[in-house]
Design a protein around this motif. Structure first.
Motif, mmCIF file in Angstrom:
data_model
loop_
_atom_site.group_PDB
_atom_site.id
_atom_site.type_symbol
_atom_site.label_atom_id
_atom_site.label_comp_id
_atom_site.label_asym_id
_atom_site.label_seq_id
_atom_site.Cartn_x
_atom_site.Cartn_y
_atom_site.Cartn_z
ATOM 1 N N CYS A 15 0.817 -1.227 0.000
ATOM 2 C CA CYS A 15 0.000 0.000 0.000
ATOM 3 C C CYS A 15 0.849 1.276 0.000
ATOM 4 C CB CYS A 15 -0.959 -0.002 1.190
ATOM 5 S SG CYS A 15 -2.633 -0.514 0.789
ATOM 6 N N PRO A 16 1.823 1.408 0.909
ATOM 7 C CA PRO A 16 2.612 2.648 0.885
ATOM 8 C C PRO A 16 3.426 2.812 -0.380
ATOM 9 C CG PRO A 16 3.465 1.103 2.525
ATOM 10 C CD PRO A 16 2.160 0.570 2.070
ATOM 11 N N ALA A 17 3.911 1.712 -0.952
ATOM 12 C CA ALA A 17 4.683 1.811 -2.196
ATOM 13 C C ALA A 17 3.808 2.312 -3.338
ATOM 14 C CB ALA A 17 5.290 0.455 -2.545
ATOM 15 N N LEU A 18 2.625 1.736 -3.463
ATOM 16 C CA LEU A 18 1.721 2.159 -4.536
ATOM 17 C C LEU A 18 1.256 3.594 -4.331
ATOM 18 C CD1 LEU A 18 -0.403 -1.096 -5.027
ATOM 19 C CD2 LEU A 18 1.411 -0.218 -6.506
ATOM 20 N N PHE A 19 1.067 4.012 -3.068
ATOM 21 C CA PHE A 19 0.646 5.391 -2.822
ATOM 22 C C PHE A 19 1.758 6.375 -3.166
ATOM 23 C CE2 PHE A 19 0.139 9.174 -0.156
ATOM 24 C CZ PHE A 19 -1.112 9.599 -0.603
ATOM 25 N N ASP B 268 -8.597 6.202 -3.601
ATOM 26 C CA ASP B 268 -9.507 7.340 -3.806
ATOM 27 C C ASP B 268 -8.811 8.673 -3.517
ATOM 28 O OD1 ASP B 268 -11.568 5.721 -4.595
ATOM 29 O OD2 ASP B 268 -12.570 5.681 -2.652
ATOM 30 N N VAL B 269 -8.001 8.715 -2.440
ATOM 31 C CA VAL B 269 -7.289 9.947 -2.098
ATOM 32 C C VAL B 269 -6.277 10.290 -3.187
ATOM 33 C CG1 VAL B 269 -5.640 10.979 -0.494
ATOM 34 C CG2 VAL B 269 -7.629 9.751 0.393
ATOM 35 N N ALA B 270 -5.532 9.288 -3.664
ATOM 36 C CA ALA B 270 -4.549 9.526 -4.722
ATOM 37 C C ALA B 270 -5.227 9.986 -6.009
ATOM 38 C CB ALA B 270 -3.733 8.259 -4.975
ATOM 39 N N ALA C 189 -1.951 13.336 7.021
ATOM 40 C CA ALA C 189 -0.858 13.868 6.202
ATOM 41 C C ALA C 189 -1.215 13.869 4.722
ATOM 42 C CB ALA C 189 0.411 13.055 6.443
ATOM 43 N N CYS C 190 -1.809 12.762 4.226
ATOM 44 C CA CYS C 190 -2.126 12.680 2.799
ATOM 45 C C CYS C 190 -3.232 13.654 2.418
ATOM 46 C CB CYS C 190 -2.514 11.254 2.414
ATOM 47 S SG CYS C 190 -3.955 10.603 3.292
ATOM 48 N N MET D 153 -4.707 13.576 -7.964
ATOM 49 C CA MET D 153 -4.352 13.659 -9.373
ATOM 50 C C MET D 153 -5.380 14.487 -10.145
ATOM 51 S SD MET D 153 -3.189 10.581 -11.942
ATOM 52 C CE MET D 153 -4.800 9.852 -12.199
ATOM 53 N N LYS D 154 -6.652 14.357 -9.797
ATOM 54 C CA LYS D 154 -7.697 15.134 -10.470
ATOM 55 C C LYS D 154 -7.523 16.629 -10.217
ATOM 56 C CE LYS D 154 -11.876 13.367 -9.836
ATOM 57 N NZ LYS D 154 -12.961 12.585 -9.209
ATOM 58 N N GLN D 155 -7.096 16.976 -9.000
ATOM 59 C CA GLN D 155 -6.844 18.393 -8.714
ATOM 60 C C GLN D 155 -5.727 18.932 -9.601
ATOM 61 O OE1 GLN D 155 -6.164 18.994 -4.531
ATOM 62 N NE2 GLN D 155 -8.345 19.158 -4.086
ATOM 63 N N GLU D 156 -4.669 18.142 -9.771
ATOM 64 C CA GLU D 156 -3.583 18.563 -10.647
ATOM 65 C C GLU D 156 -4.063 18.671 -12.092
ATOM 66 O OE1 GLU D 156 -0.093 16.138 -10.138
ATOM 67 O OE2 GLU D 156 -0.365 16.064 -7.959
ATOM 68 N N MET D 157 -4.930 17.730 -12.514
ATOM 69 C CA MET D 157 -5.469 17.759 -13.881
ATOM 70 C C MET D 157 -6.313 19.019 -14.102
ATOM 71 S SD MET D 157 -4.536 14.977 -15.526
ATOM 72 C CE MET D 157 -3.974 13.305 -15.258
ATOM 73 N N ARG D 158 -7.077 19.419 -13.070
ATOM 74 C CA ARG D 158 -7.881 20.623 -13.213
ATOM 75 C C ARG D 158 -6.997 21.861 -13.387
ATOM 76 N NH1 ARG D 158 -11.400 17.837 -9.435
ATOM 77 N NH2 ARG D 158 -10.381 18.798 -7.630
#
Length: 525
Positions: A408-412, A448-450, A516-517, A454-459
C-alpha cells in the motif's frame, strides 16, 4: 427367518437458536424466560444472558462466497464455547492468522495471541470479534469510513467486544499482575477490528490506550534501573509500527521512545543470518521514515523552507541508514536466497520493496507539494511499481488485513508523486484491484485519495491550457461535454468532478483534516 426388530427412533426436540448462552453451551433447550431462564435458576447455574445476534447457519451462507474452514477447533479451552464462537475461532486459526502473517511469519499471531486465546477469556472474545468481522468483510468487502454495516456479523462482533471489555474490567479490579499484557493484546485486536471497519478515530483511541500502558511500563522500568519493557518483543514492535502509521492519520502524541527499538543511524554493518534479523533492523528504519514523512507532508511548503536545514539533516540520516541496510541486505540475499522457503523468498521480496519505497519517499519528501516531481524520478517510480506488482503476484491468495505495511505505501508513493501520470494511474488501478488493509492503510481509501489528488492537478493543467492555449502533457487528452471535463489516461476516461462520496466519507472522521495525505493533497480545503 428371525423377525427384524424395528429401529428405535431417538426422541428429538427442536433447539432454539435464541436461547441463553448457558443453555446453548450445555446443548439444552432453553425456555427463554426473561432475565434468566428456568434451566439455570432451578439448577443453580449462572445464566449468562441472551445474545441478540446469532451468526447465520453455514447452510444459509451463499455458496459463491468464501466457505468457512471445516477443520475442527483444537481442544484446550478452560470454558465452554458456543457453536458460533467455535466457528469464529476456527476461522481465526485457518484464515485470519495466515492473512496477518502473509508478509512475514510472526510469533505475535502464531504463538502469543493464539496461546492467550486459549488461556485468557478477554483475549478469546476479542479474537472471536475480529474473526467475525473478518468473515463479514470477506463476503462484503472492505468499507470506507462512514459506511456502517448493520449485518449480523457486526452485531455479533459488538457483543463479543462487550464481553471482552467486561472481563477486562473484572481483571482490573483484581489488580492482576499479568493484566497489562492481556490489555495490550486486546487493544491490538480492537485496533485491527476498528481499522478494517473504517473507524479510524476509534482505532486511534485504542492505540493510544495501548501506548499509554507501554509508556507507564517504560517509566516504571527506568525508575527501577531496568533497561527493557517486559513485553513480548513482537507485540511491542506491532504497537510501534502502528504508532508510526497513525502519525499520518492524526495521532499527535509524542512517539514512544524505547532505546532498544530505535533506528540505528550509525555506519555499523549487520551480518544478517535470517529474515527475522533483516526485519528487526528494517522495521525501526521504516517507522522513523514514516514519522519523518508524516511531518514533511503535513507541513506547508513555506514552513518546510524555513526548517529546511533541520529536515534535511534528518533526511540524510535516514537515507544513509537505508543505504547501509541495503548493502547488508544485498549480501544476505546473495548468500541465503537459495536456502529459503517460498514464503521466506516472498518475505525477502517484501523487505526489498519496503526499502525501495522508503528510499524514494524520503528522497522526495522535501520537494514542493504544489507541483509534480522532476521527471528524473520517473525511472525510480517505474522500478518501484514493477517490484510492487511482482510482490502482489507472488502472494497467491491475497490477504484481507495485515499490520505490516509494504505494498500500500509503495503504490501510494507512486500514485501521489510520480511525474508520469500514466504510471500513477497504473498504481491507482493496482490499489483498487486488491481491497485490503495494511494497518492504517486502507487500499480503497488510499486509491480514492490519490485519484482526487491527481484530479486536482489535472484541473490545474486544464485551466492553464485554456488560459495559454498550451498542449496537454504526453498521454493525456481532455474533453468537456455538458459542462463536465474528463481526461483520457491509460485507456480510460476520468471525470475531473470531485468525488463527493469520498468527501462525505472523510467528513465522518474527526481526525481526517489532520491526515498527512489529506493535508498534502488539499482534498478537504
Amino acid at each position: 427367518m428371525p423377525q427384524q426388530r424395528p429401529k428405535r427412533q431417538r426422541a428429538s426436540t427442536k433447539r432454539s437458536r435464541t436461547g441463553c448462552r448457558t443453555c446453548r453451551v450445555r446443548h439444552l433447550k432453553c425456555d427463554e424466560s426473561p432475565t434468566a431462564c428456568r434451566n439455570c435458576t432451578s439448577n443453580g447455574w449462572v445464566c449468562d444472558g441472551y445474545e441478540v445476534n446469532r451468526l447465520p447457519r453455514p447452510t444459509e451462507i451463499v455458496k459463491s462466497r468464501p466457505s468457512l474452514p471445516q477443520a475442527p477447533v483444537e481442544s484446550g479451552f478452560r470454558w465452554a464455547i458456543t457453536p458460533d464462537e467455535k466457528r469464529c475461532v476456527s476461522f481465526f486459526l485457518h484464515r485470519t492468522i495466515p492473512s496477518l502473517t502473509s508478509y512475514y511469519d510472526s510469533s505475535l499471531w502464531q504463538k502469543l495471541v493464539l496461546q492467550m486465546c486459549y488461556s485468557e477469556p478477554a483475549v478469546y472474545h476479542a479474537v472471536v470479534a475480529l474473526s467475525a468481522i473478518n468473515q463479514d468483510l470477506e463476503r462484503n468487502g472492505i468499507p470506507i469510513p462512514g459506511s456502517e454495516s448493520g449485518s449480523t456479523w457486526h452485531g455479533f462482533a459488538l457483543e463479543q467486544c462487550g464481553r471482552s471489555f467486561g472481563l477486562l474490567s473484572k481483571r482490573h479490579i483484581l489488580q492482576d499482575p499479568q493484566l497489562r499484557e492481556v490489555l495490550l493484546v486486546c487493544c491490538l485486536l480492537f485496533v485491527m477490528l476498528e481499522l478494517v471497519c473504517g473507524r479510524f478515530d476509534d482505532a486511534t483511541a485504542h492505540l493510544q490506550s495501548g501506548l499509554a500502558i507501554l509508556e507507564e511500563l517504560r517509566n516504571q522500568r527506568l525508575l527501577q534501573g531496568l533497561p527493557l519493557v517486559p513485553i513480548e518483543e513482537s507485540l511491542l514492535e506491532a504497537f510501534l509500527h502502528l504508532e508510526s502509521q497513525a502519525m499520518h492519520h492524526g495521532l499527535v502524541a509524542s512517539p514512544l521512545q524505547l532505546e532498544a527499538y530505535s533506528p540505528q543511524f550509525g555506519e555499523a554493518s549487520h551480518e544478517f543470518q535470517t529474515l527475522r534479523d533483516v526485519v528487526q533492523v528494517l522495521n525501526p528504519l521504516t517507522d522513523a521514515g514514516f514519522a519523518f514523512l508524516a511531518r514533511c507532508w503535513s507541513t506547508p511548503d513555506i514552513e518546510v523552507l524555513e526548517r529546511y536545514a533541520e529536515l534535511h539533516t534528518e533526511q540524510h540520516q535516514i537515507l544513509s541508514a537505508l543505504n547501509q541496510f541495503n548493502l547488508d541486505f544485498d549480501r544476505f540475499r546473495k548468500q541465503f536466497h537459495h536456502k529459503h522457503s517460498q514464503k521466506e523468498r516472498r518475505g525477502t521480496d517484501t523487505a526489498y520493496l519496503t526499502y525501495l519505497n522508503m528510499k524514494l519517499a524520503c528522497k522526495t519528501a522535501l520537494c514542493s507539494k504544489n507541483c509534480p516531481l522532476p521527471g528524473s524520478f520517473t525511472r525510480e517510480c517505474v522500478e518501484l511499481l514493477s517490484v510492487a506488482l511482482d510482490a502482489m503476484n507472488k502472494l497467491g491468495e491475497r490477504p484481507l488485513m495485515t499490520i505490516d505495511s509494504a505494498i500500500c505505501p509503495a503504490l501510494f508513493t507512486i500514485a501521489a508523486r510520480c511525474p508520469d501520470y500514466s504510471v500513477r494511474w497504473k498504481a491507482i488501478e493496482a490499489l483498487w484491484a486488491w481491497p485490503h488493509c495494511e494497518g492504517y492503510l486502507n487500499s480503497r481509501l488510499t486509491a480514492d485519495v490519490a485519484t482526487e489528488q491527481m484530479k486536482q492537478e489535472m484541473r490545474c493543467i486544464w485551466t492553464e491550457m485554456k488560459m495559454t492555449g498550451s498542449s496537454p502533457p504526453p498521454g493525456l487528452l481532455f474533453e468537456t461535454q455538458k459542462g463536465v471535463t474528463s481526461v483520457w489516461i491509460e485507456g480510460a476516461w476520468l471525470s475531473l468532478e470531485p468525488n463527493q462520496e469520498l468527501i462525505r466519507s472523510l467528513g465522518t472522521v474527526s481526525s481526517a483534516h489532520s491526515w498527512a495525505c489529506v493535508k498534502a493533497s488539499g482534498i478537504l480545503s
